[in-house]
Design a protein around this motif. Structure first.
Motif, PDB file in Angstrom:
ATOM      1  N   ILE A  24      32.304 -10.499  23.608  1.00 22.65           N
ATOM      2  CA  ILE A  24      31.877  -9.121  23.378  1.00 22.65           C
ATOM      3  C   ILE A  24      32.493  -8.195  24.423  1.00 22.65           C
ATOM      4  O   ILE A  24      32.932  -7.071  24.107  1.00 22.65           O
ATOM      5  CB  ILE A  24      30.337  -9.036  23.414  1.00 22.65           C
ATOM      6  CG1 ILE A  24      29.745  -9.794  22.224  1.00 22.65           C
ATOM      7  CG2 ILE A  24      29.875  -7.588  23.391  1.00 22.65           C
ATOM      8  CD1 ILE A  24      28.232  -9.857  22.227  1.00 22.65           C
ATOM      9  N   GLY A  25      32.557  -8.643  25.663  1.00 22.26           N
ATOM     10  CA  GLY A  25      33.175  -7.829  26.692  1.00 22.26           C
ATOM     11  C   GLY A  25      34.650  -7.577  26.445  1.00 22.26           C
ATOM     12  O   GLY A  25      35.144  -6.467  26.677  1.00 22.26           O
ATOM     13  N   ARG A  26      35.349  -8.579  25.976  1.00 25.26           N
ATOM     14  CA  ARG A  26      36.780  -8.403  25.691  1.00 25.26           C
ATOM     15  C   ARG A  26      36.996  -7.459  24.513  1.00 25.26           C
ATOM     16  O   ARG A  26      37.957  -6.675  24.504  1.00 25.26           O
ATOM     17  CB  ARG A  26      37.428  -9.757  25.427  1.00 25.26           C
ATOM     18  CG  ARG A  26      37.352 -10.703  26.603  1.00 25.26           C
ATOM     19  CD  ARG A  26      38.027 -12.024  26.335  1.00 25.26           C
ATOM     20  NE  ARG A  26      39.470 -11.912  26.464  1.00 25.26           N
ATOM     21  CZ  ARG A  26      40.295 -12.951  26.481  1.00 25.26           C
ATOM     22  NH1 ARG A  26      39.808 -14.187  26.384  1.00 25.26           N
ATOM     23  NH2 ARG A  26      41.591 -12.775  26.607  1.00 25.26           N
ATOM     24  N   ILE A  27      36.128  -7.542  23.522  1.00 27.09           N
ATOM     25  CA  ILE A  27      36.248  -6.622  22.385  1.00 27.09           C
ATOM     26  C   ILE A  27      36.009  -5.191  22.842  1.00 27.09           C
ATOM     27  O   ILE A  27      36.720  -4.256  22.434  1.00 27.09           O
ATOM     28  CB  ILE A  27      35.250  -7.019  21.278  1.00 27.09           C
ATOM     29  CG1 ILE A  27      35.663  -8.353  20.651  1.00 27.09           C
ATOM     30  CG2 ILE A  27      35.173  -5.942  20.209  1.00 27.09           C
ATOM     31  CD1 ILE A  27      34.672  -8.883  19.645  1.00 27.09           C
ATOM     32  N   ALA A  28      35.021  -5.006  23.711  1.00 26.15           N
ATOM     33  CA  ALA A  28      34.753  -3.660  24.231  1.00 26.15           C
ATOM     34  C   ALA A  28      35.936  -3.138  25.029  1.00 26.15           C
ATOM     35  O   ALA A  28      36.294  -1.957  24.939  1.00 26.15           O
ATOM     36  CB  ALA A  28      33.491  -3.685  25.095  1.00 26.15           C
ATOM     37  N   GLY A  48      34.280 -10.263  30.760  1.00 24.53           N
ATOM     38  CA  GLY A  48      35.224  -9.981  29.684  1.00 24.53           C
ATOM     39  C   GLY A  48      35.691  -8.549  29.675  1.00 24.53           C
ATOM     40  O   GLY A  48      36.826  -8.257  29.298  1.00 24.53           O
ATOM     41  N   ARG A  49      34.828  -7.658  30.109  1.00 24.39           N
ATOM     42  CA  ARG A  49      35.195  -6.237  30.150  1.00 24.39           C
ATOM     43  C   ARG A  49      36.158  -5.932  31.288  1.00 24.39           C
ATOM     44  O   ARG A  49      37.028  -5.057  31.163  1.00 24.39           O
ATOM     45  CB  ARG A  49      33.908  -5.407  30.303  1.00 24.39           C
ATOM     46  CG  ARG A  49      34.120  -3.928  30.489  1.00 24.39           C
ATOM     47  CD  ARG A  49      34.711  -3.290  29.243  1.00 24.39           C
ATOM     48  NE  ARG A  49      34.904  -1.870  29.457  1.00 24.39           N
ATOM     49  CZ  ARG A  49      35.931  -1.340  30.087  1.00 24.39           C
ATOM     50  NH1 ARG A  49      36.878  -2.126  30.593  1.00 24.39           N
ATOM     51  NH2 ARG A  49      36.032  -0.028  30.208  1.00 24.39           N
ATOM     52  N   LEU A  50      36.040  -6.656  32.418  1.00 26.25           N
ATOM     53  CA  LEU A  50      36.809  -6.319  33.611  1.00 26.25           C
ATOM     54  C   LEU A  50      38.037  -7.181  33.825  1.00 26.25           C
ATOM     55  O   LEU A  50      38.926  -6.791  34.588  1.00 26.25           O
ATOM     56  CB  LEU A  50      35.914  -6.431  34.856  1.00 26.25           C
ATOM     57  CG  LEU A  50      34.725  -5.485  34.950  1.00 26.25           C
ATOM     58  CD1 LEU A  50      33.932  -5.778  36.203  1.00 26.25           C
ATOM     59  CD2 LEU A  50      35.171  -4.039  34.921  1.00 26.25           C
TER      60      LEU A  50
END
Length: 481
Positions: free
Chosen positions: A127-131, A411-413
């Protein structure tokens, strides 16, 4: 000979059919404008395809492929249970007088716990990578900024130096530190430092600054003046009783290298060499902290033998507690449903807790309702066992939610700026401790993440472009993720 000629011609034709379209596509992509998103994505795809065959032929495993929360979650767990299965009943060397009584239901409960943790981590990271991809849709996936700006590097060094020098002065100076090590009383150093937030907390920036220093050395192939300073600060920080500074430094450095050296391959000899280096690095501190205990209880005087015994006990004690508590939960002797207040208490930051000595207090066998045999001086015994025994299923649910949010942040960072890469390395360290200690609520972890966030707000904190085209590729962008 005729069959050979026909096969040779057919093979050459097939090779031409395979190469020529890629060559035409490459020439067409090169003609695209440099600032178009389609040109960036196509060029990145072609670059990956050109090097894929070469990478597949190289032995070992790619470093970026192992720098994931799932790997850092499961590998320590596997090592812990492997150590627990080792034969022998030496109380001092193993950390417990007898093995926990284990039943099938307890084993299944532990398996379910770690499988749930793995699923939560994988989903959160996805989910973080998708965001992150939605926020930067035009940025090619492989074009990640990994370099840390000089200003950030210098600020980290200054902050770490202030914290380490203050701690050194507060503990009696360099002469006092040497005297304590000679008397094998290194535990007294950490006890003398305040557990609340203060100037001494700034010393926890030293592992991050040292990791950046080593990464810069490997990239530029030359050391700057700050390199020996950061290595010395890291050594002093570890000498203050925070051996985990070395572990945090190693994990952040590996993650930085996975970005700056994505072609590096991990082989068995690399893993063995890294393990030996880590063992040698922690031996002086481990011996100074526990030499008198091992000499009196087991007659062990060799520093490396003391360190080896402590590593084994350090590894297998969490498995001992988790299996014992899980079996007790199946039998109805341990565990409770829990309440919302228990869930909050399980993940409450340590600087908001009223009992500051709880983490360092000896382990009370009554905590596990006397279902587990473990020496009282081992206090970081198991995230699953300690949480279930103290806070019940509500606490376990709160820990899972916290790990989900941490994986989503990772995943976001992980594909963000230089500071985002550093924060991702810290989060990897959080998952590497998930088998024995919930560190996401520890004050030093929160301090490091907030420090990196504050540095991201400093004006002109940007990743510098390397003007030398023969060196590693860099990306120009802000330090924000």
């Amino acid at each position: 000979s005729v069959a050979f000629d026909v096969g040779y011609v057919a093979g050459g034709t097939l090779r031409q059919l395979h190469v020529r379209p890629r060559r035409r596509l490459t020439e067409g992509c090169k003609a695209l404008p440099g600032r178009t998103s389609s040109g960036k994505v196509l060029r990145a795809s072609l670059a990956r395809s050109e090097h894929s065959d070469h990478r597949e032929r190289q032995p070992g495993v790619g470093l970026p492929s192992v720098m994931s929360p799932a790997v850092f979650l499961l590998v320590p767990v596997a090592l812990s249970y492997a150590a627990w299965l080792l034969p022998g009943h030496n109380t001092v060397a193993r950390g417990f007088p007898s093995r926990a009584a284990v039943n099938v239901g307890g084993v299944m409960l532990v398996v379910i716990w770690y499988a749930t943790c793995l699923g939560v981590v994988l989903v959160g990271r996805r989910i973080g990578r998708i965001a992150a991809q939605r926020r930067h849709p035009d940025k090619p996936p492989e074009d990640v900024p990994f370099a840390v700006a000089d200003r950030v590097y210098y600020l980290l060094t200054v902050i770490a130096a202030i914290g380490v020098l203050y701690s050194l002065e507060h503990t009696g100076g360099l002469s006092g530190l040497v005297r304590v090590f000679q008397q094998h009383q290194a535990n007294s150093i950490r006890a003398s430092l305040a557990t609340s937030f203060g100037i001494q907390t700034l010393r926890y920036a030293s592992p991050i600054a040292a990791a950046v220093a080593v990464d810069r050395l490997l990239q530029r192939r030359r050391a700057d003046w700050f390199f020996p300073i950061n290595i010395g600060l890291l050594g002093l920080s570890a000498a203050f009783g925070t051996r985990l500074s070395i572990v945090l430094f190693a994990i952040v450095l590996l993650f930085l290298l996975s970005k700056s050296r994505p072609d590096w391959r991990i082989r068995l000899r690399t893993v063995v060499g890294f393990g030996i280096a880590m063992f040698v690095a922690i031996t002086p501190v481990a011996y100074s902290r526990n030499a008198d205990y091992y000499r009196a209880e087991a007659g062990v005087t060799n520093p490396f033998a003391v360190s080896a015994d402590q590593v084994v006990a350090y590894l297998d004690t969490p498995s001992q507690v988790s299996l014992g508590v899980a079996s007790g939960m199946v039998d109805g002797r341990v565990g409770k449903l829990g309440s919302p207040s228990d869930a909050v208490s399980a993940v409450r930051p340590t600087f908001l807790q009223t009992n500051k000595t709880g983490a360092n207090a000896p382990t009370d066998p009554g905590t596990y309702n006397y279902t587990v045999d473990v020496l009282p001086n081992y206090t970081t015994n198991s995230v699953f066992g300690d949480t279930a025994a103290r806070y019940g299923f509500a606490g376990l649910l709160a820990v899972l939610i916290a790990y989900f949010l941490a994986a989503m942040l990772f995943g976001r960072l992980e594909r963000g700026g230089g500071l985002g890469v550093l924060a991702s390395g810290v989060i990897l360290y959080v998952f590497s401790e998930a088998w024995r200690l919930f560190v996401l609520n520890q004050g030093f972890v929160i301090f490091i993440l907030l420090l990196l966030l504050a540095l991201a707000a400093v004006p002109e904190v940007r990743v510098a472009r390397d003007r030398r085209p023969d060196r590693t590729r860099r990306w120009v962008g802000s330090a924000r993720a």
